[in-house]
Design a protein around this motif. Structure first.
Motif, PDB file in Angstrom:
ATOM      1  N   GLN A  17       1.040  -1.446  -0.191  1.00 53.16           N
ATOM      2  CA  GLN A  17      -0.050  -0.044   0.060  1.00 53.16           C
ATOM      3  C   GLN A  17       1.064   1.203   0.125  1.00 53.16           C
ATOM      4  O   GLN A  17       0.367   2.273  -0.923  1.00 53.16           O
ATOM      5  N   LYS A  18       1.883   1.321   1.209  1.00 52.31           N
ATOM      6  CA  LYS A  18       2.797   2.696   0.818  1.00 52.31           C
ATOM      7  C   LYS A  18       3.567   2.568  -0.054  1.00 52.31           C
ATOM      8  O   LYS A  18       3.659   3.485  -0.884  1.00 52.31           O
ATOM      9  N   LEU A  19       4.204   1.354  -0.984  1.00 55.30           N
ATOM     10  CA  LEU A  19       4.795   1.286  -2.355  1.00 55.30           C
ATOM     11  C   LEU A  19       3.536   2.070  -3.455  1.00 55.30           C
ATOM     12  O   LEU A  19       4.074   3.103  -3.771  1.00 55.30           O
ATOM     13  N   GLU A  20       2.466   1.394  -3.132  1.00 55.96           N
ATOM     14  CA  GLU A  20       1.759   2.158  -3.938  1.00 55.96           C
ATOM     15  C   GLU A  20       1.935   3.967  -4.198  1.00 55.96           C
ATOM     16  O   GLU A  20       1.538   4.233  -5.594  1.00 55.96           O
ATOM     17  N   GLU A  21       1.302   4.018  -2.666  1.00 58.60           N
ATOM     18  CA  GLU A  21       1.140   5.454  -2.668  1.00 58.60           C
ATOM     19  C   GLU A  21       2.399   6.824  -2.559  1.00 58.60           C
ATOM     20  O   GLU A  21       2.024   7.230  -3.754  1.00 58.60           O
ATOM     21  N   LYS A  22       3.459   6.031  -3.139  1.00 56.65           N
ATOM     22  CA  LYS A  22       5.258   6.878  -3.207  1.00 56.65           C
ATOM     23  C   LYS A  22       4.700   6.440  -4.163  1.00 56.65           C
ATOM     24  O   LYS A  22       5.117   7.470  -6.062  1.00 56.65           O
ATOM     25  N   LEU A  23       5.081   5.626  -5.633  1.00 60.63           N
ATOM     26  CA  LEU A  23       4.970   5.493  -6.766  1.00 60.63           C
ATOM     27  C   LEU A  23       3.712   6.690  -7.515  1.00 60.63           C
ATOM     28  O   LEU A  23       4.248   7.252  -8.816  1.00 60.63           O
ATOM     29  N   LYS A  24       2.786   6.765  -6.680  1.00 66.88           N
ATOM     30  CA  LYS A  24       1.580   7.310  -7.354  1.00 66.88           C
ATOM     31  C   LYS A  24       2.511   9.041  -7.110  1.00 66.88           C
ATOM     32  O   LYS A  24       2.197   9.768  -8.347  1.00 66.88           O
ATOM     33  N   GLU A  25       2.740   9.200  -6.403  1.00 65.26           N
ATOM     34  CA  GLU A  25       3.057  10.260  -5.636  1.00 65.26           C
ATOM     35  C   GLU A  25       4.486  10.752  -6.965  1.00 65.26           C
ATOM     36  O   GLU A  25       4.494  11.963  -7.503  1.00 65.26           O
ATOM     37  N   ILE A  26       5.295   9.781  -7.158  1.00 61.38           N
ATOM     38  CA  ILE A  26       5.870  10.082  -8.204  1.00 61.38           C
ATOM     39  C   ILE A  26       5.515  10.624  -9.173  1.00 61.38           C
ATOM     40  O   ILE A  26       6.328  11.153 -10.345  1.00 61.38           O
ATOM     41  N   ASP A  27       4.873   9.632  -9.766  1.00 62.59           N
ATOM     42  CA  ASP A  27       4.189   9.947 -11.432  1.00 62.59           C
ATOM     43  C   ASP A  27       3.657  11.615 -11.430  1.00 62.59           C
ATOM     44  O   ASP A  27       3.460  12.059 -12.666  1.00 62.59           O
ATOM     45  N   ARG A  28       2.845  11.543  -9.926  1.00 66.46           N
ATOM     46  CA  ARG A  28       2.234  13.258  -9.972  1.00 66.46           C
ATOM     47  C   ARG A  28       3.628  14.172 -10.390  1.00 66.46           C
ATOM     48  O   ARG A  28       2.744  15.413 -10.484  1.00 66.46           O
ATOM     49  N   GLU A  29       4.263  14.232  -9.722  1.00 64.14           N
ATOM     50  CA  GLU A  29       5.529  15.229 -10.362  1.00 64.14           C
ATOM     51  C   GLU A  29       6.238  15.533 -11.169  1.00 64.14           C
ATOM     52  O   GLU A  29       5.905  16.505 -11.912  1.00 64.14           O
ATOM     53  N   LEU A  30       5.940  14.610 -11.680  1.00 67.25           N
ATOM     54  CA  LEU A  30       6.196  14.261 -13.741  1.00 67.25           C
ATOM     55  C   LEU A  30       5.107  15.480 -14.204  1.00 67.25           C
ATOM     56  O   LEU A  30       4.015  15.140 -14.619  1.00 67.25           O
ATOM     57  N   VAL A  31       5.514  16.401 -14.980  1.00 63.43           N
ATOM     58  CA  VAL A  31       4.034  17.652 -15.611  1.00 63.43           C
ATOM     59  C   VAL A  31       4.539  17.069 -17.394  1.00 63.43           C
ATOM     60  O   VAL A  31       3.629  17.447 -17.780  1.00 63.43           O
ATOM     61  N   PHE A  32       6.175  16.703 -17.500  1.00 63.88           N
ATOM     62  CA  PHE A  32       6.327  15.909 -18.930  1.00 63.88           C
ATOM     63  C   PHE A  32       7.182  15.154 -19.569  1.00 63.88           C
ATOM     64  O   PHE A  32       8.226  15.358 -18.187  1.00 63.88           O
ATOM     65  N   TRP A  33       7.040  14.464 -20.072  1.00 68.85           N
ATOM     66  CA  TRP A  33       8.109  13.349 -20.805  1.00 68.85           C
ATOM     67  C   TRP A  33       8.892  13.719 -21.510  1.00 68.85           C
ATOM     68  O   TRP A  33       8.836  14.847 -22.169  1.00 68.85           O
TER      69      TRP A  33
END
Length: 89
Positions: A17-33
């Motif tokens: 659960q914590k790992l999934e939360e962290k991955l979602k947080e990292i994804d939100r940080e990227l504005v563009f690729w």
């Protein structure tokens, strides 16, 4: 004497659960690729990306200087739509 019992299933559940939360947080940080991130996210080579969808008018892309940039959220939405449109083999 103190005795501690750990429910391994519960620990695993909390960890995931914590790992999934962290991955979602990292994804939100990227504005563009950039192109490297696009290749990583799609697991496709640059040649395949160009052949399959890069020139699709719906695909969001911007050239800044000599570098291609792709808005992360719009790109994800396009890629999911594009994938659903592909013939199932």
């Amino acid at each position: 004497m103190i005795q501690v019992q750990i429910d391994e299933q519960e620990v695993r559940k909390l960890y995931l659960q914590k790992l999934e939360e962290k991955l979602k947080e990292i994804d939100r940080e990227l504005v563009f690729w950039d192109t490297a991130e696009l290749k990583r996210r799609t697991c496709l080579s640059w040649n395949t990306i160009q052949k399959e969808f890069f020139f699709d008018s719906r695909f969001p892309k911007y050239k800044v200087g000599g570098k291609w940039l792709f808005p992360a959220k719009e790109c994800q939405e396009f890629l999911l739509t594009w994938l659903k449109e592909q013939p199932k083999s």
